[in-house]
Design a protein around this motif. Structure first.
Motif, mmCIF file in Angstrom:
data_model
loop_
_atom_site.group_PDB
_atom_site.id
_atom_site.type_symbol
_atom_site.label_atom_id
_atom_site.label_comp_id
_atom_site.label_asym_id
_atom_site.label_seq_id
_atom_site.Cartn_x
_atom_site.Cartn_y
_atom_site.Cartn_z
ATOM 1 N N GLN A 36 0.849 -1.392 -0.010
ATOM 2 C CA GLN A 36 -0.054 0.083 -0.020
ATOM 3 C C GLN A 36 0.879 1.414 0.038
ATOM 4 O O GLN A 36 0.591 2.302 -0.746
ATOM 5 N N ILE A 37 1.979 1.244 0.794
ATOM 6 C CA ILE A 37 2.910 2.357 0.648
ATOM 7 C C ILE A 37 3.612 2.559 -0.509
ATOM 8 O O ILE A 37 3.339 3.853 -1.023
ATOM 9 N N GLU A 72 -2.006 -1.131 -19.228
ATOM 10 C CA GLU A 72 -0.745 -0.741 -18.484
ATOM 11 C C GLU A 72 -1.191 0.249 -17.274
ATOM 12 O O GLU A 72 -0.730 0.005 -16.131
ATOM 13 N N VAL A 73 -2.173 1.007 -17.443
ATOM 14 C CA VAL A 73 -2.630 1.831 -16.416
ATOM 15 C C VAL A 73 -3.557 1.089 -15.389
ATOM 16 O O VAL A 73 -3.020 1.072 -14.113
ATOM 17 N N LEU A 80 -2.615 0.614 -11.255
ATOM 18 C CA LEU A 80 -3.412 1.004 -10.305
ATOM 19 C C LEU A 80 -4.156 -0.054 -9.436
ATOM 20 O O LEU A 80 -5.173 0.244 -8.617
ATOM 21 N N TRP A 81 -4.344 -1.042 -10.084
ATOM 22 C CA TRP A 81 -5.145 -2.304 -9.379
ATOM 23 C C TRP A 81 -4.807 -2.434 -8.006
ATOM 24 O O TRP A 81 -5.861 -2.497 -7.183
ATOM 25 N N PHE A 94 -6.651 0.472 -6.460
ATOM 26 C CA PHE A 94 -8.128 0.197 -6.489
ATOM 27 C C PHE A 94 -8.655 -0.855 -5.283
ATOM 28 O O PHE A 94 -9.512 -0.654 -4.593
ATOM 29 N N LYS A 95 -7.655 -1.838 -5.266
ATOM 30 C CA LYS A 95 -7.849 -3.004 -4.094
ATOM 31 C C LYS A 95 -7.940 -2.357 -2.721
ATOM 32 O O LYS A 95 -8.667 -2.670 -2.008
ATOM 33 N N PHE A 96 -7.097 -1.441 -2.571
ATOM 34 C CA PHE A 96 -6.623 -1.038 -1.378
ATOM 35 C C PHE A 96 -7.956 -0.201 -0.791
ATOM 36 O O PHE A 96 -8.164 -0.194 0.439
#
Length: 235
Positions: A51-52, A90-91, A95-96, A99-101
């Motif tokens: 996450q960091i 690629e984006v 970012l997944w 998004f998950k976080f």
């Protein structure tokens, strides 16, 4: 950096928006780092670490984009045939984790028959990245954001759909008029990135593409219309 200073930092309100948006991921990173002391499992610590990294990369992307804005006049960003689907993939890959976080989902809808557009790959990546980052604040597992690529009036459109509150008429008119002049806070859409939309507008203008939005009863779609490349796709 004279050009960027005159446009981004020329007004106190713009300075506040930029400072706020860069401060948010830094504050979150600090909070996550402090939480490591309370993790009692290795996997828990690893998740915080991921996450960091994701949050730090978000802040670095914004800083890099501001630097690119300052260098647009140097003609360093060449136009070339680009596959929009590849850029979007690629984006999403980047970012997944974020998004998950945030317990968000994003769907993909690729319908374009023309595969190549004329763009700068790096700048287009930033446009789509900022659209997705903007949409991440609205929706969830039952109302996922959606990234779409399709043909529209001899262009290739990339749009990102969210389910947030309506965009104020003043902001809608400014975007519809073809340009976002400076980073602004968007009332009624807390967490929405006025800085990200400003960056997207600048890069779209450089690529001779149209940047805009469609207001829905239950959200907004931000889009960029790209010129179609005459080069045949090999993929």
């Amino acid at each position: 950096m004279g050009g960027m200073e005159s446009e981004v930092f020329g007004a106190d309100s713009s300075v506040t928006v930029v400072a706020h948006e860069l401060k948010a991921p830094l504050s979150l990173t600090r909070q996550l780092a402090l939480s490591l002391d309370f993790e009692d499992t290795v996997e828990g610590a690893r998740e915080v670490g991921r996450q960091i990294v994701a949050t730090s990369e978000r802040a670095l992307q914004q800083v890099n984009d501001l630097t690119r804005i300052a260098r647009l006049d140097d003609a360093l960003f060449e136009m070339e045939p680009v596959n929009p689907r590849v850029v979007c993939d690629e984006v999403i890959s980047e970012l997944w984790q974020l998004f998950k976080f945030n317990r968000r989902e994003i769907e993909i809808d690729y319908r374009n028959k023309r595969r190549l557009a004329v763009a700068n790959r790096q700048l287009l990546y930033s446009v789509v990245y900022n659209f997705c980052l903007n949409a991440m604040n609205y929706g969830g597992e039952e109302l996922p954001s959606r990234i779409s690529v399709y043909d529209r009036q001899n262009k290739i459109r990339i749009d990102v759909r969210d389910f947030g509150p309506t965009v104020p008429t003043k902001v809608w008119r400014e975007i519809k008029g073809g340009f976002v002049k400076r980073p602004v806070e968007i009332a009624m859409r807390p967490g929405s990135s006025g800085l990200g939309l400003y960056i997207a507008a600048k890069f779209a203008n450089y690529m001779h593409s149209e940047f805009g939005l469609v207001r829905h009863r239950d959200g907004t779609s931000f889009y960029i219309d790209l010129p179609i490349s005459g080069q045949l796709s090999l993929v």
